[in-house]
Design a protein around this motif. Structure first.
Motif, PDB file in Angstrom:
ATOM      1  N   UNK A 537      70.728  58.304  -1.457  1.00  0.00           N
ATOM      2  CA  UNK A 537      70.618  58.070   0.141  1.00  0.00           C
ATOM      3  C   UNK A 537      69.239  56.980   0.430  1.00  0.00           C
ATOM      4  N   UNK A 538      70.230  57.381   1.931  1.00  0.00           N
ATOM      5  CA  UNK A 538      68.099  55.680   2.690  1.00  0.00           C
ATOM      6  C   UNK A 538      67.988  56.840   3.568  1.00  0.00           C
ATOM      7  N   UNK A 539      68.189  57.790   3.465  1.00  0.00           N
ATOM      8  CA  UNK A 539      67.337  58.924   4.575  1.00  0.00           C
ATOM      9  C   UNK A 539      66.884  60.123   4.308  1.00  0.00           C
ATOM     10  N   UNK A 540      65.781  60.666   4.570  1.00  0.00           N
ATOM     11  CA  UNK A 540      65.594  62.010   4.321  1.00  0.00           C
ATOM     12  C   UNK A 540      65.678  62.690   5.777  1.00  0.00           C
ATOM     13  N   UNK A 541      66.667  62.533   6.710  1.00  0.00           N
ATOM     14  CA  UNK A 541      67.489  63.559   7.581  1.00  0.00           C
ATOM     15  C   UNK A 541      68.538  63.626   7.810  1.00  0.00           C
ATOM     16  N   UNK A 542      68.337  65.217   7.432  1.00  0.00           N
ATOM     17  CA  UNK A 542      69.814  66.162   7.133  1.00  0.00           C
ATOM     18  C   UNK A 542      71.074  65.385   8.213  1.00  0.00           C
ATOM     19  N   UNK A 543      72.492  65.840   6.213  1.00  0.00           N
ATOM     20  CA  UNK A 543      73.264  64.671   6.641  1.00  0.00           C
ATOM     21  C   UNK A 543      73.988  65.303   7.962  1.00  0.00           C
ATOM     22  N   UNK A 544      75.030  64.273   8.077  1.00  0.00           N
ATOM     23  CA  UNK A 544      75.877  64.586   9.664  1.00  0.00           C
ATOM     24  C   UNK A 544      74.926  65.045  11.180  1.00  0.00           C
ATOM     25  N   UNK A 545      75.289  65.821  11.670  1.00  0.00           N
ATOM     26  CA  UNK A 545      75.060  66.099  13.683  1.00  0.00           C
ATOM     27  C   UNK A 545      73.858  67.841  12.510  1.00  0.00           C
ATOM     28  N   UNK A 546      73.476  67.671  11.334  1.00  0.00           N
ATOM     29  CA  UNK A 546      72.682  69.223  11.513  1.00  0.00           C
ATOM     30  C   UNK A 546      71.488  69.295  12.437  1.00  0.00           C
ATOM     31  N   UNK A 547      70.436  67.805  12.516  1.00  0.00           N
ATOM     32  CA  UNK A 547      69.529  67.409  13.032  1.00  0.00           C
ATOM     33  C   UNK A 547      70.029  68.736  14.263  1.00  0.00           C
TER      34      UNK A 547
END
Length: 790
Positions: A537-547
């Protein structure tokens, strides 16, 4: 007269010499590779085909039956290749083995291997938690028990070699295979690896554990699968080789698997220095070295260090390889390699002698078949061990007092992972692994958090809303097995961005007293999921729209308990301070739902402690607690660091530590350091803490990390109870690698740090090591010890 090699009473060396003298070159070559077959009870076996055939340059081969007349070294995953009932699979494997034993000239049995990192990779086997869960227990004895049960299931199906454990040391959690690691500390990885190997191989040593991926695979460029690794030998030895050295020397691991990448332009599968000089000559490794799937072909297909398959085979086998897996992409050209002078028959004889010795020691010649009536999968005891590992690995990162849940609250259970069995599993769990083959497998043995909470709290107390999808349709991903190939178009990211389910989740939250939000990722190999091999991955934000889902839930004003599952840690983008609680569950396996429900309701204590730091952002990567002082840059970068550090985890109670006391402040370089500390439970509930001992080398001739874990001990205490922990640390463990490649210990001052995590240091003491610089012997002291008295 019975041939010597068939006489079980003769020494192994005599049996090997006798059999080797009888073999033709072609029969020898056949022992140096596996075959990947779909086996049949009727003997109508066929070769498995996949995208890797084109990538590996495989062309049409001779009829399988003709090739089998020469024998074969290994059979790749007889039960793990496709969905087959265990009894049927064992009958098919026995049918093949019968052919090899009775219809070949010499009757040499094949060795069957399977994946088994998170349980045996076959239909109906127990689905264990991930390696991150193993590490998070900080309990080597428990992990040894888990591996014993995995080994028992594997043995019962005829498996003689398990392709586990993974000894890669986590360095960058963007890497998809982070879920397969025991964590980011090399010594802790080594301790857990030794426990796993001892458990899997068993007291009789009748099964081979396989240490992988040798070595440095987890520190790849950009945390990308297969990417190059940029390391000098000093850091390679101190960080990445250490766990392998421990598992070889302390646990007598039976096999090692090299990795796909190159280090400083040297591919792992042709690295004679690492495979032969270090592993065999310096460490004394006596087992077998097996290729990672397709790894030999990579030498000419990707790395470009050879011209063709024959040259790749010669290069790898000369470097130290013993078996090409999963099949004979390159080994089938060994006759040509000998003819071209690329490899000698003396080298072939050396390799085959090693392979035959292993088969004799494993008892394969005397017991080549498995009893289908003795297959044992999903025993009650095994399921209990699985549940215990899951429960004791759960790590509480935040809690404003809402946990444990008390009374009979109305609860909204929301989130895409709340009722998805696959969300609790790892990439090498059987149901997930088969996604890359576009196969489907039942997951009825998995209990989801929603199912467990309904039973624990009562059906009437639960409102459920999915809230969003992570991936709406699971399918095979990008064709990168084990490298790029044509045949399937590169797909766009499968992650869903549909927000239409969020309003229903918000309504459920508004109508409830507490919200349990289940979020995370979905394991899947080669971009069929959001984490796993090839799913970087290139991000540590939750995948998709979970945030967005979490933000909407928090805005309701109801207490939100976040339960995060998956194979890497994710950020909540500032919501960490606004949620009521945050529980990290990793991939807790088939019993994970019960474990989560038990901890949320207070039936169990959250005993897990982090084995990977949770970085502030992807921009902090690579990040690990045992970094160098200058790793954060100058000035210290704002984004560098971790909100939740290595070793961290909350409990239901509180612990206080006394001042650490050294038995003596000066210790000879040949000696041991003894340190005592008192720990008290000052809270109102019984609980346990993991007391951690770190070391900092104040002045050394080479740059050293800011701190390194050297010992730990879990201690369980009742309210008001105090225990004294006495740590014994061999001075040998203060070593590092000098530029000449030697492990040395230097005299000088060392700061000992006692803490509840790498960042929560409760006390310090300084010891002075006296004497002259010591070069460590081959059998240096690698393990510390702790005794608890009350």
């Amino acid at each position: 007269m019975t041939a010597i090699y068939k006489d079980a009473n003769r020494p192994v060396a005599e049996r090997v010499a006798d059999l080797l003298a009888r073999m033709t070159p072609e029969e020898k070559f056949a022992q140096m590779h596996g075959l990947w077959l779909v086996l049949s009870e009727e003997g109508d076996h066929r070769e498995r085909t996949d995208l890797s055939d084109e990538f590996a340059g495989v062309s049409a081969q001779e009829a399988l039956a003709e090739r089998l007349k020469l024998g074969v070294g290994q059979i790749t995953r007889p039960l793990g290749t496709h969905i087959v009932e265990a009894k049927q699979g064992v009958r098919a494997a026995n049918r093949l083995q019968k052919t090899l034993m009775e219809e070949t000239r010499l009757g040499i049995p094949a060795l069957f291997h399977e994946e088994c990192l998170v349980g045996l990779l076959c239909k109906d086997a127990t689905l264990f938690p991930s390696s991150l869960n193993y590490g998070s227990t900080w309990d080597p004895a428990l992990i040894k028990r888990a591996a014993q049960h995995i080994g028992d299931e594997a043995r019962s199906t005829g498996c003689k070699q398990g392709l586990a454990p993974v000894l890669d040391v986590s360095r960058d959690v963007r890497w998809g295979r982070t879920e397969e690691t025991f964590g980011e500390d090399p010594w802790l990885v080594g301790v857990m690896a030794c426990a796993y190997v001892e458990g899997l191989q068993g007291e009789k040593g009748d099964m081979l554990a396989t240490l992988k991926h040798y070595v440095g695979h987890s520190f790849s460029e950009g945390a990308r699968n297969h990417a190059p690794v940029h390391l000098g030998f000093c850091e390679l030895n101190d960080t990445f080789l250490l766990p392998f050295e421990m598992a070889v020397k302390c646990a007598n691991a039976g096999s090692v698997m090299p990795a796909y990448h190159d280090i400083d332009n040297q591919p792992g599968h042709s690295d004679s220095f690492l495979l032969t000089t270090v592993l065999r000559e310096q460490w004394g490794f006596e087992g077998i070295i097996v290729a990672d799937y397709g790894g030999v072909s990579l030498l000419h297909q990707h790395h470009g260090v050879t011209h063709d398959a024959a040259e790749s085979a010669a290069l790898a086998f000369n470097a130290g390889l013993d078996v090409e897996l999963p099949k004979d992409d390159c080994a089938r050209h060994l006759a040509q390699a000998v003819e071209r002078g690329l490899i000698t028959m003396d080298k072939v004889d050396e390799i085959v002698a090693r392979l035959l010795a292993v088969k004799f020691r494993l008892g394969l010649f005397e017991h080549p078949y498995s009893d289908e009536q003795k297959i044992v999968l999903q025993s009650e005891e095994t399921r209990q061990v699985t549940r215990e590992v899951a429960t004791r690995s759960l790590t509480l990162l935040e809690n404003n007092g809402v946990l444990p849940l008390s009374g009979s609250p109305s609860v909204a259970v929301v989130g895409p992972t709340a009722d998805d069995p696959l969300a609790l599993l790892s990439g090498y769990s059987f149901p997930v692994h088969l996604i890359i083959s576009d196969m489907l497998e039942e997951t009825s043995q998995v209990t989801t958090p929603l199912a467990a909470l309904r039973q624990t709290l009562g059906e009437g107390q639960i409102r459920y809303a999915k809230g969003c999808h992570i991936i709406e349709k699971r399918m095979a991903g990008a064709p990168v097995f084990p490298g790029d190939a044509s045949g399937k178009p590169m797909q766009a990211s499968p992650v869903s961005h549909d927000t239409s389910l969020i309003p229903d989740a918000v309504r459920a939250a508004q109508e409830s007293e507490v919200v349990i939000a289940c979020v995370g990722d979905l394991a899947g190999l080669f971009q069929s999921g959001t984490v796993g091999e090839g799913s970087d991955t290139d991000s540590l934000t939750l995948p998709g729209v979970q945030q967005q889902l979490l933000e909407a839930l928090v805005e309701t004003g109801k207490p939100v308990v976040v339960v995060m599952t998956g194979g890497r840690p994710y950020n909540l983008q500032g919501l960490e301070t606004r949620v009521a609680a945050l529980l990290m569950a990793w991939a807790p396996g088939q019993e994970g739902g019960w474990a989560i429900a038990d901890v949320l309701t207070g039936r169990a204590e959250p005993q897990g402690r982090l084995v990977v730091s949770v970085p502030k952002s992807a921009g902090a990567m690579p990040y690990y607690y045992n970094h160098k002082l200058k790793s954060g840059g100058t000035p210290f970068a704002f984004h560098f660091g971790s909100r939740y550090p290595f070793g961290y985890g909350q409990s239901w109670t509180q612990f206080t530590y006394g001042e650490p006391e050294l038995a003596t402040t000066q210790v000879p370089i040949e000696g041991e350091i003894t340190l005592r500390v008192k720990v008290s439970n000052t809270g109102a509930r019984s609980g346990s803490d993991v007391v951690q001992l770190y070391v900092r080398d104040r002045v050394a001739s080479m740059v050293r990390p800011v701190q390194e874990l050297k010992a730990f001990q879990r201690v369980a205490l009742s309210p008001g109870e105090t225990a004294t922990l006495t740590f014994t640390l061999p001075v040998d463990m203060l070593n590092f690698t000098r530029r000449d490649g030697q492990r040395i210990v230097e005299p000088g001052e060392f700061e000992l740090q006692i803490g509840a995590s790498s960042a929560d240091i409760r006390g310090r003491a300084t010891v002075t090591v006296t004497g002259q610089t010591k070069v460590l012997p081959q059998r240096w002291r690698m393990m510390s010890n702790c005794e608890v008295s009350r």
